[in-house]
Design a protein around this motif. Structure first.
Motif, PDB file in Angstrom:
ATOM      1  N   LYS A 176       0.813  -1.220   0.000  1.00  0.00           N
ATOM      2  CA  LYS A 176       0.000   0.000   0.000  1.00  0.00           C
ATOM      3  C   LYS A 176       0.846   1.270   0.000  1.00  0.00           C
ATOM      4  O   LYS A 176       0.312   2.375   0.158  1.00  0.00           O
ATOM      5  N   ASP A 177       2.146   1.114  -0.168  1.00  0.00           N
ATOM      6  CA  ASP A 177       3.055   2.259  -0.102  1.00  0.00           C
ATOM      7  C   ASP A 177       3.356   2.808  -1.494  1.00  0.00           C
ATOM      8  O   ASP A 177       3.820   2.076  -2.375  1.00  0.00           O
ATOM      9  N   LEU A 178       3.092   4.093  -1.684  1.00  0.00           N
ATOM     10  CA  LEU A 178       3.508   4.820  -2.876  1.00  0.00           C
ATOM     11  C   LEU A 178       4.872   5.438  -2.568  1.00  0.00           C
ATOM     12  O   LEU A 178       4.970   6.377  -1.775  1.00  0.00           O
ATOM     13  N   ILE A 179       5.912   4.929  -3.174  1.00  0.00           N
ATOM     14  CA  ILE A 179       7.272   5.263  -2.763  1.00  0.00           C
ATOM     15  C   ILE A 179       7.973   6.111  -3.809  1.00  0.00           C
ATOM     16  O   ILE A 179       7.948   5.802  -5.006  1.00  0.00           O
ATOM     17  N   ASP A 180       8.594   7.184  -3.349  1.00  0.00           N
ATOM     18  CA  ASP A 180       9.540   7.943  -4.155  1.00  0.00           C
ATOM     19  C   ASP A 180      10.902   7.880  -3.472  1.00  0.00           C
ATOM     20  O   ASP A 180      10.996   7.975  -2.232  1.00  0.00           O
ATOM     21  N   VAL A 181      11.945   7.704  -4.276  1.00  0.00           N
ATOM     22  CA  VAL A 181      13.326   7.699  -3.773  1.00  0.00           C
ATOM     23  C   VAL A 181      13.999   8.937  -4.335  1.00  0.00           C
ATOM     24  O   VAL A 181      14.078   9.108  -5.562  1.00  0.00           O
ATOM     25  N   ILE A 182      14.474   9.818  -3.462  1.00  0.00           N
ATOM     26  CA  ILE A 182      14.986  11.108  -3.931  1.00  0.00           C
ATOM     27  C   ILE A 182      16.375  11.401  -3.372  1.00  0.00           C
ATOM     28  O   ILE A 182      16.777  10.860  -2.338  1.00  0.00           O
ATOM     29  N   GLY A 191       9.252  19.063  -4.779  1.00  0.00           N
ATOM     30  CA  GLY A 191       8.437  18.319  -5.729  1.00  0.00           C
ATOM     31  C   GLY A 191       7.626  17.218  -5.069  1.00  0.00           C
ATOM     32  O   GLY A 191       6.430  17.066  -5.347  1.00  0.00           O
ATOM     33  N   VAL A 192       8.259  16.436  -4.191  1.00  0.00           N
ATOM     34  CA  VAL A 192       7.513  15.330  -3.568  1.00  0.00           C
ATOM     35  C   VAL A 192       6.485  15.859  -2.572  1.00  0.00           C
ATOM     36  O   VAL A 192       5.408  15.265  -2.418  1.00  0.00           O
ATOM     37  N   MET A 193       6.766  16.989  -1.935  1.00  0.00           N
ATOM     38  CA  MET A 193       5.796  17.521  -0.977  1.00  0.00           C
ATOM     39  C   MET A 193       4.527  17.995  -1.680  1.00  0.00           C
ATOM     40  O   MET A 193       3.411  17.776  -1.198  1.00  0.00           O
ATOM     41  N   ILE A 230      10.293  16.978   5.058  1.00  0.00           N
ATOM     42  CA  ILE A 230       9.283  16.086   4.479  1.00  0.00           C
ATOM     43  C   ILE A 230       8.406  15.463   5.559  1.00  0.00           C
ATOM     44  O   ILE A 230       7.214  15.214   5.340  1.00  0.00           O
ATOM     45  N   ALA A 231       8.971  15.218   6.737  1.00  0.00           N
ATOM     46  CA  ALA A 231       8.229  14.571   7.823  1.00  0.00           C
ATOM     47  C   ALA A 231       7.019  15.375   8.274  1.00  0.00           C
ATOM     48  O   ALA A 231       6.118  14.824   8.928  1.00  0.00           O
ATOM     49  N   SER A 232       6.966  16.653   7.916  1.00  0.00           N
ATOM     50  CA  SER A 232       5.816  17.475   8.310  1.00  0.00           C
ATOM     51  C   SER A 232       4.561  17.119   7.528  1.00  0.00           C
ATOM     52  O   SER A 232       3.455  17.502   7.921  1.00  0.00           O
ATOM     53  N   ILE A 233       4.730  16.365   6.422  1.00  0.00           N
ATOM     54  CA  ILE A 233       3.573  16.079   5.578  1.00  0.00           C
ATOM     55  C   ILE A 233       3.467  14.607   5.188  1.00  0.00           C
ATOM     56  O   ILE A 233       2.413  14.139   4.758  1.00  0.00           O
TER      57      ILE A 233
END
Length: 247
Positions: A176-182, A191-193, A230-233
């Motif tokens: 169930k994880d939508l993963i981006d590696v940055i 961009g990911v936020m 990123i952890a804020s969102i």
């Protein structure tokens, strides 16, 4: 018995069956990576009693030697052994990089073996003073992501519609994880936020949850800062934490 259907629980890389010296059936896994001379990196899996033997069949040191790098010179060989030992691999008597793994840990062991050969390839490029290859951090993360739960659904470049009706592409869907590696850069973080915010607030995510993995292997301080933002969102973790977990 090892077969390519079983190997799909470890990796989505190319697979073919091979026959060992004693007639046993094993697997050759072709990876998307290459050595400094462009030679493809492959790994072999053979049964070894109740364990699985993962090996490069001696290919790595052979190819480095063919490029003019004396890998048996004492200081170089010491550096190679130390690099291999970081991921619990050894160099066999015939120059093969190898490790034994229990079957339930084979997915993580496979990921570790890939990382070891890539580290040796990077070391060799420095020794040979050749131009470093651009890293494919998504491909490097893939086997570790699969190892979290080898039975979970897996898809590359899944697309999800956000609240704005825009379609967003992530690197990997795992379970169930939508993963981006940055990489640890502000532009990538921004961009990911934006993408995570749109998908999370939209009605189309089908109970999927974004997870961002930040590569902290070369710039840990920058990665730590980006992770905090990123952890804020979103859920977020470092690449090294992904590598360190044995499932």
């Amino acid at each position: 018995m090892l077969n390519c259907n079983w190997a799909q629980a470890l990796t989505r890389y190319d697979c073919r069956t091979v026959t060992g010296l004693n007639g046993e059936t094993g697997l050759e896994i072709g990876t998307p990576f290459s050595l400094p001379d462009g030679s493809a990196i492959s790994l072999y899996m053979m049964p070894a009693g109740s364990h699985i033997l993962l090996s490069d069949n001696g290919d790595t040191l052979f190819h480095l030697g063919s490029m003019g790098l004396d890998v048996w010179q004492a200081m170089r060989f010491k550096a190679l052994r130390e690099t291999a030992s970081l991921r619990k691999m050894i160099i066999g008597e015939k120059g093969d990089l190898r490790m034994l793994a229990q079957q339930e840990h084979a997915a993580h062991a496979f990921a570790e073996a890939v990382t070891t050969i890539l580290a040796i390839s990077d070391w060799a490029a420095q020794q040979l003073k050749t131009e470093a290859k651009e890293r494919d951090i998504i491909a490097e993360a893939e086997p570790y992501i699969i190892a979290r739960d080898p039975k979970a659904a897996f898809k590359l470049r899944p697309r999800v519609r956000g609240e704005s009706q825009a379609e967003h592409t992530f690197d990997i869907l795992h379970g169930k994880d939508l993963i981006d590696v940055i990489a640890p850069h502000p532009a990538a973080t921004g961009g990911v936020m934006r993408k995570v915010g749109d998908v999370t607030n939209g009605p189309y995510n089908e109970h999927l949850s974004p997870l961002i993995i930040v590569d902290d292997r070369t710039e840990p301080n920058k990665a730590h800062n980006e992770i905090g933002i990123i952890a804020s969102i979103s859920r977020v973790q470092s690449f090294t934490s992904l590598m360190s977990v044995m499932h």
